[in-house]
Design a protein around this motif. Sequence first.
Motif, PDB file in Angstrom:
ATOM      1  N   ARG A  18       0.909  -1.187   0.030  1.00  0.00           N
ATOM      2  CA  ARG A  18       0.010  -0.056  -0.061  1.00  0.00           C
ATOM      3  C   ARG A  18       1.081   1.361  -0.011  1.00  0.00           C
ATOM      4  O   ARG A  18       1.686   1.395   0.847  1.00  0.00           O
ATOM      5  CB  ARG A  18      -1.125   0.050   1.067  1.00  0.00           C
ATOM      6  CG  ARG A  18      -1.821   1.088   1.403  1.00  0.00           C
ATOM      7  CD  ARG A  18      -2.591   1.285   2.756  1.00  0.00           C
ATOM      8  NE  ARG A  18      -3.619   2.403   2.329  1.00  0.00           N
ATOM      9  CZ  ARG A  18      -3.166   3.901   2.935  1.00  0.00           C
ATOM     10  NH1 ARG A  18      -1.811   3.857   3.022  1.00  0.00           N
ATOM     11  NH2 ARG A  18      -3.846   4.650   2.656  1.00  0.00           N
ATOM     12  N   ILE A  19       0.587   2.200  -0.950  1.00  0.00           N
ATOM     13  CA  ILE A  19       1.154   3.351  -1.105  1.00  0.00           C
ATOM     14  C   ILE A  19       0.403   4.450  -0.319  1.00  0.00           C
ATOM     15  O   ILE A  19      -0.394   4.847  -0.754  1.00  0.00           O
ATOM     16  CB  ILE A  19       1.555   3.839  -2.654  1.00  0.00           C
ATOM     17  CG1 ILE A  19       2.354   2.621  -3.014  1.00  0.00           C
ATOM     18  CG2 ILE A  19       2.155   5.478  -2.620  1.00  0.00           C
ATOM     19  CD1 ILE A  19       2.505   2.897  -4.716  1.00  0.00           C
ATOM     20  N   PRO A  20       1.072   4.868   0.820  1.00  0.00           N
ATOM     21  CA  PRO A  20       0.019   5.821   1.799  1.00  0.00           C
ATOM     22  C   PRO A  20      -0.112   7.255   0.918  1.00  0.00           C
ATOM     23  O   PRO A  20       0.895   7.655   0.313  1.00  0.00           O
ATOM     24  CB  PRO A  20       0.868   6.125   2.812  1.00  0.00           C
ATOM     25  CG  PRO A  20       2.306   5.831   2.641  1.00  0.00           C
ATOM     26  CD  PRO A  20       2.073   4.847   1.503  1.00  0.00           C
ATOM     27  N   THR A  21      -1.392   7.697   0.876  1.00  0.00           N
ATOM     28  CA  THR A  21      -1.417   9.039   0.059  1.00  0.00           C
ATOM     29  C   THR A  21      -2.268   9.749   1.077  1.00  0.00           C
ATOM     30  O   THR A  21      -2.801   9.599   2.018  1.00  0.00           O
ATOM     31  CB  THR A  21      -2.473   8.754  -0.893  1.00  0.00           C
ATOM     32  OG1 THR A  21      -3.969   8.131  -0.415  1.00  0.00           O
ATOM     33  CG2 THR A  21      -2.026   7.578  -1.844  1.00  0.00           C
TER      34      THR A  21
END
Length: 139
Positions: A105-108
């Motif tokens: 998961r790429i935190p946004t």
Amino acid sequence: MKVNDQITIEDWELTEQFIRASGPGGQNVNKVATAVELRFEADRSPNLPDAVKRRLRRVAGRRWTKDGALVIQVEETRSQARNREIARERLAELIRKACEKPKRRIPTRPTLGSKKRRLKAKKVRGEKKALRGKVDGEE
């Protein structure tokens, strides 16, 4: 038993035990052991990579025992052979699921517009609740 191109499970790693199934079936259910309990010693398996073993433990849930075995119990049909096939299919499916690497998961961060909409909704909700206060009645 072939799971995918890289993983093949040997027969000595699997233990099958036939037990009496519960539920309806008349006299047949009391006489014939049609349910199957498939036990796969996953922790000791040389054919599974360590990463797959860790994911398999998470995917298996409560089917994973304390000594590192995966136990699958099937009593769907009245046929011992069919229950055995179903158990092996389920084991292969679990291992295939464990082979898939989960996406990282790429935190946004929330956009400016979404922050403003959230604050506006909070303000509207607060005003609505403020209007619910006591009403000064004319006496």
